[in-house]
Each structure stands twice: as C-alpha cells, then as structure tokens.
Design a protein around this motif. Sequence first.
Motif, PDB file in Angstrom:
ATOM      1  N   ARG A  13       0.795  -1.230   0.000  1.00  0.00           N
ATOM      2  CA  ARG A  13       0.000   0.000   0.000  1.00  0.00           C
ATOM      3  C   ARG A  13       0.833   1.289   0.000  1.00  0.00           C
ATOM      4  NH1 ARG A  13      -2.907   3.666   3.139  1.00  0.00           N
ATOM      5  NH2 ARG A  13      -5.069   3.984   2.482  1.00  0.00           N
ATOM      6  N   PRO A  14       1.844   1.457   0.863  1.00  0.00           N
ATOM      7  CA  PRO A  14       2.600   2.725   0.844  1.00  0.00           C
ATOM      8  C   PRO A  14       3.225   3.025  -0.517  1.00  0.00           C
ATOM      9  CG  PRO A  14       3.086   1.499   2.840  1.00  0.00           C
ATOM     10  CD  PRO A  14       2.308   0.577   1.955  1.00  0.00           C
ATOM     11  N   ARG A  15       3.770   1.989  -1.176  1.00  0.00           N
ATOM     12  CA  ARG A  15       4.351   2.209  -2.499  1.00  0.00           C
ATOM     13  C   ARG A  15       3.273   2.470  -3.541  1.00  0.00           C
ATOM     14  NH1 ARG A  15       9.829   0.317  -2.450  1.00  0.00           N
ATOM     15  NH2 ARG A  15      10.244  -1.072  -0.680  1.00  0.00           N
ATOM     16  N   LEU A  16       2.150   1.796  -3.385  1.00  0.00           N
ATOM     17  CA  LEU A  16       1.035   2.010  -4.307  1.00  0.00           C
ATOM     18  C   LEU A  16       0.560   3.458  -4.256  1.00  0.00           C
ATOM     19  CD1 LEU A  16      -1.197   0.894  -6.219  1.00  0.00           C
ATOM     20  CD2 LEU A  16      -2.515   0.329  -4.157  1.00  0.00           C
ATOM     21  N   VAL A  17       0.419   3.981  -3.032  1.00  0.00           N
ATOM     22  CA  VAL A  17      -0.028   5.366  -2.862  1.00  0.00           C
ATOM     23  C   VAL A  17       0.991   6.332  -3.458  1.00  0.00           C
ATOM     24  CG1 VAL A  17      -0.514   7.180  -1.173  1.00  0.00           C
ATOM     25  CG2 VAL A  17      -1.442   4.874  -0.833  1.00  0.00           C
ATOM     26  N   HIS A  18       2.266   6.126  -3.142  1.00  0.00           N
ATOM     27  CA  HIS A  18       3.289   7.044  -3.642  1.00  0.00           C
ATOM     28  C   HIS A  18       3.371   7.017  -5.165  1.00  0.00           C
ATOM     29  CE1 HIS A  18       6.949   9.362  -3.919  1.00  0.00           C
ATOM     30  NE2 HIS A  18       7.489   8.401  -4.651  1.00  0.00           N
ATOM     31  N   GLU A  19       3.339   5.829  -5.741  1.00  0.00           N
ATOM     32  CA  GLU A  19       3.424   5.720  -7.202  1.00  0.00           C
ATOM     33  C   GLU A  19       2.220   6.386  -7.867  1.00  0.00           C
ATOM     34  OE1 GLU A  19       5.730   4.698  -9.230  1.00  0.00           O
ATOM     35  OE2 GLU A  19       7.148   4.133  -7.665  1.00  0.00           O
ATOM     36  N   THR A  20       1.059   6.288  -7.228  1.00  0.00           N
ATOM     37  CA  THR A  20      -0.140   6.938  -7.764  1.00  0.00           C
ATOM     38  C   THR A  20       0.003   8.452  -7.725  1.00  0.00           C
ATOM     39  OG1 THR A  20      -1.554   5.085  -7.109  1.00  0.00           O
ATOM     40  CG2 THR A  20      -2.630   7.214  -7.481  1.00  0.00           C
ATOM     41  N   VAL A  21       0.434   8.971  -6.572  1.00  0.00           N
ATOM     42  CA  VAL A  21       0.551  10.421  -6.394  1.00  0.00           C
ATOM     43  C   VAL A  21       1.603  11.005  -7.337  1.00  0.00           C
ATOM     44  CG1 VAL A  21       1.242  12.238  -4.779  1.00  0.00           C
ATOM     45  CG2 VAL A  21      -0.301  10.425  -4.027  1.00  0.00           C
ATOM     46  N   ARG A  22       2.738  10.318  -7.465  1.00  0.00           N
ATOM     47  CA  ARG A  22       3.787  10.873  -8.337  1.00  0.00           C
ATOM     48  C   ARG A  22       3.342  10.890  -9.795  1.00  0.00           C
ATOM     49  NH1 ARG A  22       7.458   6.567 -10.477  1.00  0.00           N
ATOM     50  NH2 ARG A  22       9.041   8.175 -10.775  1.00  0.00           N
ATOM     51  N   ARG A  23       2.510   9.942 -10.197  1.00  0.00           N
ATOM     52  CA  ARG A  23       1.992   9.955 -11.570  1.00  0.00           C
ATOM     53  C   ARG A  23       0.983  11.082 -11.768  1.00  0.00           C
ATOM     54  NH1 ARG A  23       4.017   5.034 -10.965  1.00  0.00           N
ATOM     55  NH2 ARG A  23       4.567   3.742 -12.788  1.00  0.00           N
ATOM     56  N   VAL A  24       0.206  11.371 -10.731  1.00  0.00           N
ATOM     57  CA  VAL A  24      -0.713  12.516 -10.814  1.00  0.00           C
ATOM     58  C   VAL A  24       0.084  13.803 -11.031  1.00  0.00           C
ATOM     59  CG1 VAL A  24      -2.340  13.949  -9.515  1.00  0.00           C
ATOM     60  CG2 VAL A  24      -2.550  11.457  -9.455  1.00  0.00           C
ATOM     61  N   ILE A  25       1.132  13.971 -10.251  1.00  0.00           N
ATOM     62  CA  ILE A  25       1.968  15.169 -10.383  1.00  0.00           C
ATOM     63  C   ILE A  25       2.588  15.245 -11.776  1.00  0.00           C
ATOM     64  CG2 ILE A  25       4.057  16.322  -9.551  1.00  0.00           C
ATOM     65  CD1 ILE A  25       3.456  15.167  -6.782  1.00  0.00           C
ATOM     66  N   SER A  26       3.149  14.140 -12.243  1.00  0.00           N
ATOM     67  CA  SER A  26       3.800  14.128 -13.560  1.00  0.00           C
ATOM     68  C   SER A  26       2.816  14.443 -14.679  1.00  0.00           C
ATOM     69  CB  SER A  26       4.452  12.762 -13.806  1.00  0.00           C
ATOM     70  OG  SER A  26       5.506  12.533 -12.898  1.00  0.00           O
ATOM     71  N   THR A  27       1.617  13.886 -14.579  1.00  0.00           N
ATOM     72  CA  THR A  27       0.599  14.149 -15.597  1.00  0.00           C
ATOM     73  C   THR A  27       0.228  15.622 -15.641  1.00  0.00           C
ATOM     74  OG1 THR A  27      -0.330  11.923 -15.416  1.00  0.00           O
ATOM     75  CG2 THR A  27      -1.766  13.634 -16.313  1.00  0.00           C
ATOM     76  N   MET A  28       0.054  16.225 -14.462  1.00  0.00           N
ATOM     77  CA  MET A  28      -0.342  17.628 -14.411  1.00  0.00           C
ATOM     78  C   MET A  28       0.772  18.537 -14.898  1.00  0.00           C
ATOM     79  SD  MET A  28      -2.506  17.603 -10.818  1.00  0.00           S
ATOM     80  CE  MET A  28      -3.565  19.007 -11.136  1.00  0.00           C
ATOM     81  N   ILE A  29       2.003  18.235 -14.525  1.00  0.00           N
ATOM     82  CA  ILE A  29       3.126  19.037 -15.007  1.00  0.00           C
ATOM     83  C   ILE A  29       3.249  18.933 -16.525  1.00  0.00           C
ATOM     84  CG2 ILE A  29       5.651  19.208 -15.048  1.00  0.00           C
ATOM     85  CD1 ILE A  29       5.662  18.505 -12.087  1.00  0.00           C
TER      86      ILE A  29
END
Length: 416
Positions: free
Chosen positions: A271-287
């Motif tokens: 779960r912790p890695r799943l959450v982090h990987e999800t959040v970092r992809r959200v950031i990358s997509t928006m940037i």
Amino acid sequence: MGTVRFVSEHRPLTVWKRLQYELAPYAALANRSRGRFTPEPESPTRSAFQRDRDRVLHSAAFRRLMHKTQVFVSHEGDHYRTRLTHSLEVAQIARAISRTLGLDEDLTEALALAHDLGHTPFGHAGEHMLDQCMRGYGGFDHNAQALRIVTRLERRYAAFDGLNLTWETLEGLVKHNGPIADSDGTPAGPYAQSGLPVAISDFAGAFELALDTYASGEAQVAAIADDIAYNAHDIDDGLRAGLFDVIDLGDVPLAGEALSEVLKSCPGLERPRLVHETVRRVISTMIGDVVAETGRRLRQADPASVEDIRALDMPVVAFSAQLAEKNRVLQGFLRRRMYRHERVLAIMKRAQRVIRDLYEAYTEDPAAMPQEWRRDLDSLGDDKRARRVCDFIAGMTDRYALAEHRRLFDLDPLFR
C-alpha cells in the motif's frame, strides 16, 4: 526589447548574469528588474531574484510555516503536510516547470516559497474566523497579509521594514492568480465584491503594481504549481488519515487513471508504495499538461518580452481544457471526502473557536499580548488597534495559538 549585453572588458560575467542568456525572451530578467521600494546596491554574487528568494528563506515568517497546518492540526501526526513542507513541494514543482519553459527559476522559487506567508494558524478555517473578527476593520485576506509581512511586519534590516523585495516578486505575490482590478481601478477577480484589502491598495498606490494586468510567467507558474501540489498531496494525506481508501479513487479522474496504471504495471505492490506511485503519476501528468498547454499558448501569443505576457488578456500558464475539467472533478472529490469530512469539520470548528477567543481576549485586554505588540497601542485608532491584534494572531503557529489559549482560558478547546 533588444539584446541584453553584460560584456565588460574590466570585469568577467558572474554566473547569474551568464545564465540570463539562456532564458526565453519572455522571461523576467533580473538585470531589468523595476527595482526595490528602498534602493539598494546590486549584489556582486547574486541576482536580484536570488536575493529575494534568500530573504524569504531566512525570514521568521517562513520558519513559522513549519508549525502551521493546512487540513490537519499538528497533534494528529508528524507526517501530514504543513505550510512549510507544502511550500517546499510547490517550489520544487514550480522550478521544474519554470526551467522547462525558459523562465527565471529564482523568481519562480521566491514566489513559491513566499505564497503562503500570510496564512493564519489552522489553515483556511483560521483565516475565515479571523476575517469574521475583522469584518468591521477591513477583513482579513492571506494574500494581503503576505504582502504586509514582506513590506512591513518583518523587522530584520537596518534600512527598512519588511524584506524590501523586488517589484517583480511583490507583483507576483499580489496577483499570481490574475488581475485584481480593472483598468479604471475597480476591484476585480477575488476582490470584486469585497474590495481591495487595505494592505494591497495602500502599497500598490505607493509602489505601482499594475493591478489590472497579469503577472509574469514566473508568478503564473508558482500559482499553478500550488494547485498541483495541493491536489496531489491532499490525496496522500487523505489516504494516510483514513478519510477515504485507495479503492475510492478508482472512478476519480487523474487519480483513478494513475492508480490503474500502477496496478497494471506493478501488481501486488504494498500500500505505501502504491499510494506514492499513484501520487507521483498525478503530479507528472499535471506538469506535463501544463508544459504542453503553456507551450501552445506561447506559440500562439509569441511574446517577445515579459511585458507582452503581462499585456495578454488571459493567463499564458494553464492546464488544457481537458485536464482542467479532470482537475475540477478531483477537487470536488477532495472537497466532499476530505475537506468536508465530519472529522475535519469538527476539529476546524474547534480551531476557529481558538482564533475567536484569542481575538476577543486581546481586544479586551491588550496587556495579554507581548510587550512588543503593545508598543504605542494607546495612540492608535480602533482600526489600527484591531489590525495589530490581527497581525499578532495571524503570525501564530498552531501550537503557539493553542498554548496561548490554554494560558488565557485554562482549557484546551481541541480536545474538550
């Protein structure tokens, strides 16, 4: 505007001056800054915008952000974002975007680090209550308070109050979200109904900030980086707090798409890695979307200078229409499931009581404030006395506000 030249047969180019050659023509150039309210000699080792960034970093107001929260009060845990960690994350995102677009990273970073200086303790709940308390005295606005801090309340330098930041940084602080007045001076944007805060109108009159135009591209980048950081990291904090679960993100635009990608590429991830990987992809997509959409707008507008950016009738830094809609839906999800969660609302209601009680206590008995805040208070009119109390409370950290409340009322309203 012509080619910028720094060549001198007597002195080699400093590093920061050489870097000016690498900026896009529409970037804000430190060597062409409109200057500071109080003139100062140029630094031989740092650009004007680097000095602004450094002054913000070394300010007392910036240090206090460490113990000012956004959604969660500090007693709920050490891993949630504070205003300080949020500001650092905004600065990282803003610098990445600014570098890609050829803008001045130092001005962008100065604005990203300074954008939350004016916030009260307890996030927006504290701001709303302090605004209510100040209703008869001009209200309270965190953007105006940030300007007040960097132009008046910080007292560190011998020659001036505040930080004496450049015109470009002050402009960005005041109108990073767009023009706040019409060409005839009529308040616009967020101040169309309430009118311009006194801190903004007074200073803008003394140091013309062109309130009817957009700010530089650097300021616009800092503003959109704030949105990116808020959304992505509130997902992280909301999951950490148990206000919603990972499965709830499935149908939410941006977050759901990122989650699906992670589950597909990394099945069985804890779960912790799943959450982090999800959040970092959200950031990358928006940037990525901001860079692409801003590039499209720049090609269309073809600005030759930062003044051309300011003269446009729309922001040049923006999300695409498609991502803006996805972002709107994501914000709606966070509003329902996080900001208006009964647990968050309950703690914020009690936090607002802290602000109200402190304001009433200091107004009725100014002697309850420290000596430096009582100085010359008797000589001030009611509005300035109220503003002094407001400044004192707005500068508090969460824990100092709670400690003051316990001292004055002998109770802890957050837990009773």
